[in-house]
Design a protein around this motif. Structure first.
Motif, mmCIF file in Angstrom:
data_model
loop_
_atom_site.group_PDB
_atom_site.id
_atom_site.type_symbol
_atom_site.label_atom_id
_atom_site.label_comp_id
_atom_site.label_asym_id
_atom_site.label_seq_id
_atom_site.Cartn_x
_atom_site.Cartn_y
_atom_site.Cartn_z
ATOM 1 N N PRO A 150 0.951 -0.910 0.014
ATOM 2 C CA PRO A 150 -0.130 0.333 0.282
ATOM 3 C C PRO A 150 1.048 1.183 0.327
ATOM 4 C CG PRO A 150 -0.315 -0.986 1.749
ATOM 5 C CD PRO A 150 0.703 -1.605 0.873
ATOM 6 N N GLN A 160 -1.184 2.344 -4.903
ATOM 7 C CA GLN A 160 -0.918 0.014 -4.347
ATOM 8 C C GLN A 160 0.552 0.503 -5.365
ATOM 9 O OE1 GLN A 160 -4.068 -2.406 -4.319
ATOM 10 N NE2 GLN A 160 -2.714 -3.329 -2.968
ATOM 11 N N LEU A 174 -5.400 4.612 -6.846
ATOM 12 C CA LEU A 174 -7.165 3.920 -6.220
ATOM 13 C C LEU A 174 -7.814 4.524 -7.041
ATOM 14 C CD1 LEU A 174 -7.691 4.570 -2.674
ATOM 15 C CD2 LEU A 174 -6.266 6.735 -4.050
ATOM 16 N N HIS A 179 -8.172 0.034 -10.299
ATOM 17 C CA HIS A 179 -7.606 -0.338 -8.497
ATOM 18 C C HIS A 179 -9.229 -0.897 -8.216
ATOM 19 C CE1 HIS A 179 -6.442 -0.010 -5.178
ATOM 20 N NE2 HIS A 179 -5.372 -0.257 -4.886
ATOM 21 N N LEU A 181 -10.629 -1.162 -4.088
ATOM 22 C CA LEU A 181 -10.031 -1.705 -2.908
ATOM 23 C C LEU A 181 -11.547 -2.358 -1.702
ATOM 24 C CD1 LEU A 181 -8.281 1.060 -1.039
ATOM 25 C CD2 LEU A 181 -9.898 1.266 -2.504
ATOM 26 N N THR A 221 -10.483 2.080 5.300
ATOM 27 C CA THR A 221 -9.199 0.607 5.111
ATOM 28 C C THR A 221 -10.667 0.068 5.894
ATOM 29 O OG1 THR A 221 -7.607 0.669 5.512
ATOM 30 C CG2 THR A 221 -8.475 1.011 3.263
ATOM 31 N N ASP A 225 -9.406 -7.108 2.580
ATOM 32 C CA ASP A 225 -8.874 -7.389 1.991
ATOM 33 C C ASP A 225 -7.259 -8.182 1.661
ATOM 34 O OD1 ASP A 225 -7.932 -5.298 1.708
ATOM 35 O OD2 ASP A 225 -8.699 -4.004 -0.016
ATOM 36 N N ALA A 290 -4.061 -5.899 -5.516
ATOM 37 C CA ALA A 290 -5.696 -6.232 -5.499
ATOM 38 C C ALA A 290 -6.000 -5.230 -6.625
ATOM 39 C CB ALA A 290 -6.145 -5.780 -4.598
ATOM 40 N N THR A 303 -7.952 -10.825 -5.747
ATOM 41 C CA THR A 303 -8.013 -10.171 -4.363
ATOM 42 C C THR A 303 -7.998 -11.405 -3.902
ATOM 43 O OG1 THR A 303 -9.870 -9.859 -5.434
ATOM 44 C CG2 THR A 303 -8.516 -7.811 -4.453
#
Lengths: 317, 157
Positions: A150, A160, A174, A179, A181, A221, A225, A290, A303
């Motif tokens: 991250p 990421q 992101l 992407h 998350l 977050t 994940d 991810a 993921t």
């Protein structure tokens, strides 16, 4: 003269090269290890080129700094010293809070969060891509920066690591369309998948209608994940769209990180919330960013399975 | 007429650097494909040295540098080089303007193939299984050929 030699191109050669290219593309899509090694190996050379053409910018910035006045420098130092004192003061408070949270969490489900190892990295440029959601930083394998790590800035999550070479790495933001998350929705305890759209907005779809969330709420977050540690601010809800027929709402959010003016970022090189019991398994999970291809069918390739299906993630409580 | 490899490689690296030059996003879209043009030039005028393998390697470097789908530009550059090499005798003596027009035409073909590949890119995972089928067909063809040609000869009598 060379013009009159026919130099007919070999059809066999064309076919072989075409097959190799298609094989490379599909292996790259699948994420085979040796293809990523090839990518990283060649990436070392091209990163060198990127760095070289950025040299004029770096040099001119250096010359500019040379002429900054002494008075301004002193003012800057004073300001930074004040800020440092302030942050240290706040930090003391946070250390106590952290201990408290750890104790509470230990009582709940036996999981404590250590402060992760972070690494300061400088943005060196951005590779040309149509989406423009990638940039490169000056830290790589040598500093233990791995694909999937991250990246945050002073305000929140930035993205990421997509690919890392020996001395540099590419970061995917992101907000990129590729992407996704997993986020916690404010303090509701619900989770959702937050997807980039290519511009500043991000979308979380299929949030149950009864979720009590409103514009201005912070998304953080969730940690499920295993790519991002838990609790980092990601985005703020800007608007909510109703989908009455389906009983779901859709959240539109904007990232809290200052993506327009990124100069320095922090790379989290060890994820504290990663499960310890399955050592090798978590390693492979961390190596893959991810990143999901546009199709839903292929969404589970990178993921971990517990975070992928959007409906599953939103309905689990 | 042989140009030293040094010159070919150096121009390719320079073209790659030009492609990677940071530009405002709006200008980035209209930036010429320097590396593609370089490859067209070398395969037009030095085909003995810079053929399809050179184009493939250059395309792969571009893929790596731009973080694209690995192999996409390699594929397109190879196909462009193939087109140029097949039309070389006509294209080499053509006036500059018609060369430029033809190259614009190549670029449109390039764009269409690129869009098509981007479109099927999500299915590339299943493409891998088809690829293995292509390889097994390759291996099976001599067997089928041998058996059926024998059969054809026998049934002729």
């Amino acid at each position: 003269m060379a013009l009159f030699d026919s130099h007919r191109p070999g059809f066999n050669l064309l076919l072989v090269l075409v097959v190799i290219s298609i094989a490379l593309m599909s292996l790259d899509r699948i994420g085979t290890r040796w293809v990523s090694q090839l990518d990283q190996g060649l990436g070392g050379a091209t990163d060198g080129i990127v760095k070289a053409i950025h040299q004029p910018v770096v040099v001119s910035r250096g010359i500019g700094q040379w002429f900054v006045e002494r008075r301004e420098l002193h003012a800057e130092v004073d300001r930074l010293r004040d800020e440092n004192t302030l942050l240290r003061g706040q930090m003391q408070q946070f250390v106590a809070l952290q201990r408290e949270v750890d104790e509470l969490r230990a009582m709940l489900n036996g999981e404590a969060s250590a402060i992760p190892g972070v690494l300061l990295a400088r943005r060196v440029g951005h590779p040309p891509s149509l989406q423009g959601n990638l940039f490169t930083i000056g830290r790589g394998h040598g500093d233990d920066v791995r694909p999937g790590d991250p990246v945050i800035d002073a305000h929140g999550v930035v993205g990421q690591i997509l690919r890392s070479t020996r001395s540099g790495a590419t970061v995917i933001q992101l907000t990129s369309r590729d992407h996704m998350l997993s986020v916690l929705l404010g303090d509701t305890g619900r989770t959702a998948l937050l997807r980039g759209t290519g511009n500043r907005q991000m979308i979380a779809e299929r949030v149950p209608e009864r979720t009590t969330i409103e514009p201005g709420d912070l998304l953080t977050t969730s940690g499920i994940d295993t790519a991002f540690p838990r609790g980092y601010p990601v985005a703020r809800v800007t608007s909510i769209e109703m989908d009455e027929a389906q009983g779901f709402i859709r959240l539109i959010a904007e990232p809290v990180a200052d993506l327009e003016r990124l100069d320095h970022v922090l790379v989290i090189t060890e994820a504290p919330d990663a499960p310890d019991d399955s050592g090798s398994e978590s390693d492979t999970a961390l190596e893959q960013p991810a990143i999901t291809p546009p199709a839903d069918s292929a969404a589970d390739e990178s993921t971990p399975p517990d975070a992928t299906p959007a409906t599953g993630a939103t309905d689990d409580d | 007429m042989t140009t030293s490899w040094f010159a070919i490689i150096l121009t390719s690296i320079a073209a790659l650097a030009l492609t990677l030059l940071p530009l405002p996003a709006t200008m980035q879209l209209h930036n010429p494909q320097w590396l593609l043009l370089t490859i067209i030039f070398w395969s037009l005028y030095r085909p003995a040295q810079a053929g399809m393998i050179y184009a493939w390697i250059a395309g792969l470097m571009l893929d790596v540098a731009t973080n694209g789908l690995l192999g996409l530009n390699a594929l397109l550059f190879t196909m462009t080089a193939f087109l140029v090499l097949s039309l070389r005798q006509r294209l080499g003596v053509a006036p500059l303007l018609s060369q430029a027009l033809l190259i614009a035409g190549f670029t449109l073909v390039y764009l269409m193939v690129a869009l098509w590949v981007e479109g099927v890119a999500t299915d590339l995972v299943s493409m891998a299984t088809y690829l293995s089928r292509a390889l097994s067909n390759l291996a099976a063809w001599p067997v089928v050929f041998f058996l059926l040609s024998r059969l054809a000869r026998i049934s002729e009598r």
